[in-house]
Design a protein around this motif. Structure first.
Motif, PDB file in Angstrom:
ATOM      1  N   ALA A  29      17.937 -32.861  76.062  1.00 47.34           N
ATOM      2  CA  ALA A  29      17.682 -32.681  74.666  1.00 47.34           C
ATOM      3  C   ALA A  29      17.509 -30.989  74.681  1.00 47.34           C
ATOM      4  O   ALA A  29      17.316 -30.224  75.351  1.00 47.34           O
ATOM      5  CB  ALA A  29      16.293 -33.188  74.463  1.00 47.34           C
ATOM      6  N   PRO A  30      18.058 -30.625  73.413  1.00 40.86           N
ATOM      7  CA  PRO A  30      17.829 -29.146  73.120  1.00 40.86           C
ATOM      8  C   PRO A  30      16.652 -28.451  73.154  1.00 40.86           C
ATOM      9  O   PRO A  30      15.566 -29.109  72.868  1.00 40.86           O
ATOM     10  CB  PRO A  30      18.430 -28.836  71.789  1.00 40.86           C
ATOM     11  N   THR A  31      16.407 -27.286  73.762  1.00 42.32           N
ATOM     12  CA  THR A  31      15.249 -26.729  73.865  1.00 42.32           C
ATOM     13  C   THR A  31      14.645 -26.026  72.548  1.00 42.32           C
ATOM     14  O   THR A  31      15.524 -25.368  72.069  1.00 42.32           O
ATOM     15  CB  THR A  31      15.230 -25.533  75.056  1.00 42.32           C
ATOM     16  N   GLU A  50      14.335 -17.728  68.085  1.00 42.43           N
ATOM     17  CA  GLU A  50      14.818 -18.749  68.550  1.00 42.43           C
ATOM     18  C   GLU A  50      14.200 -20.046  69.023  1.00 42.43           C
ATOM     19  O   GLU A  50      14.360 -21.268  68.883  1.00 42.43           O
ATOM     20  CB  GLU A  50      15.926 -18.455  69.744  1.00 42.43           C
ATOM     21  N   TYR A  51      12.989 -19.799  69.489  1.00 42.75           N
ATOM     22  CA  TYR A  51      12.117 -20.901  69.819  1.00 42.75           C
ATOM     23  C   TYR A  51      10.747 -20.909  69.479  1.00 42.75           C
ATOM     24  O   TYR A  51      10.318 -19.658  69.037  1.00 42.75           O
ATOM     25  CB  TYR A  51      11.936 -20.699  71.551  1.00 42.75           C
ATOM     26  N   GLU A  57      10.482 -33.123  76.459  1.00 44.31           N
ATOM     27  CA  GLU A  57      11.940 -32.966  76.747  1.00 44.31           C
ATOM     28  C   GLU A  57      12.280 -31.728  76.005  1.00 44.31           C
ATOM     29  O   GLU A  57      13.454 -31.156  76.616  1.00 44.31           O
ATOM     30  CB  GLU A  57      12.776 -34.152  76.907  1.00 44.31           C
ATOM     31  N   ARG A  58      11.822 -31.331  74.963  1.00 46.81           N
ATOM     32  CA  ARG A  58      12.180 -30.245  74.099  1.00 46.81           C
ATOM     33  C   ARG A  58      11.411 -28.948  74.550  1.00 46.81           C
ATOM     34  O   ARG A  58      11.814 -28.067  73.883  1.00 46.81           O
ATOM     35  CB  ARG A  58      12.098 -30.747  72.660  1.00 46.81           C
ATOM     36  N   GLY A  75       6.015 -33.931  82.149  1.00 50.82           N
ATOM     37  CA  GLY A  75       7.285 -34.493  81.563  1.00 50.82           C
ATOM     38  C   GLY A  75       8.094 -33.025  81.066  1.00 50.82           C
ATOM     39  O   GLY A  75       9.031 -33.235  80.534  1.00 50.82           O
ATOM     40  N   VAL A  76       7.492 -31.768  81.406  1.00 49.47           N
ATOM     41  CA  VAL A  76       8.089 -30.531  80.748  1.00 49.47           C
ATOM     42  C   VAL A  76       8.904 -29.780  81.937  1.00 49.47           C
ATOM     43  O   VAL A  76       8.454 -29.789  82.866  1.00 49.47           O
ATOM     44  CB  VAL A  76       7.014 -29.822  80.176  1.00 49.47           C
TER      45      VAL A  76
END
Length: 227
Positions: free
Chosen positions: A3-5, A113-114, A171-172, A191-192
């Motif tokens: 998945a995209p970050t 961006e994040y 997951e992101r 889960g990171v």
């Protein structure tokens, strides 16, 4: 396909900032500021402070209890130890902390961006003072003070709380830290994906637990590995 970050989470101590001087040097200043002289030896503090960290007390009380007891044991008034504790905290967390090279550049570059978050072990009072001193307090959309707001790292809870605040799935996100046992292990449990930046000379050919990415320094994050 990954998945995209969408979020980058950071550790604070020895990942984004560090102390300029040792605790012994700060204690010397604290004794002078408190006007009481060296009421105990720094080595005595080093041998005892973890005992107080494990007690269920507020951060300020931890230092005041510890330093007060050490002063009494050395034949001084408890009030002298308390005065040293207050001077020590102010000197260490407001005047003795500095950003690590590349920290501001990375945060500035990623901000557009994040979503940025901070997951740090430590009492809010102590960690917030550091963030204010290095002018990073407004850099994050969410801050989790693990060990106070949640269970401490490496428990997955602080990571989950940060992700919930950002409204993102694990997951992101990626997590950046310097500790295998706290940062990498905690991120993996949540889960990171993890980015490990070991302290100079501490890198291992077979780190355990194994991080997803290993960098030599924070400045290497300018070109994200996960793209």
């Amino acid at each position: 396909m990954e998945a995209p970050t969408e979020a980058v989470l950071f550790d604070l101590d020895d990942t984004l900032c560090s102390y300029r001087r040792s605790a012994a040097d700060v204690l010397e200043v604290a004794f002078e500021q408190a006007g009481v002289g060296p009421v105990f030896e720094p080595a005595t503090y080093y041998g005892r402070y973890r005992e107080y960290l494990e007690k269920d007390v507020e951060f300020a009380d931890f230092h005041e209890q510890c330093f007060g007891d050490l002063a009494v044991e050395a034949g001084h008034d408890r009030a002298d130890g308390v005065a040293v504790a207050r001077a020590f905290r102010e000197e260490r967390d407001q005047r003795n902390v500095e950003p690590l090279p590349g920290a501001m550049t990375v945060l500035d570059a990623f901000a557009d961006e994040y979503a940025l978050g901070l997951v740090t072990n430590g009492h809010p009072e102590m960690q917030r003072q550091k963030l204010e001193a290095i002018e990073f307090l407004e850099s994050f959309e969410t801050i989790v003070y693990a060990g106070c707001d949640t269970r401490p790292k490496p428990d997955p809870e602080p990571f989950s709380v940060a992700l919930e605040a950002l409204e993102l799935e694990a997951e992101r996100a990626v997590y950046v830290g310097n500790s295998l046992s706290s940062d990498v292990a905690g991120a993996r449990a949540a889960g990171v994906r993890s980015v490990w930046i070991p302290e100079a000379g501490s890198a291992s050919e077979a780190p355990d637990p194994e991080p997803d990415y290993v960098l030599e320094s924070l400045t290497d994050l300018r070109t994200p590995l996960w793209n």
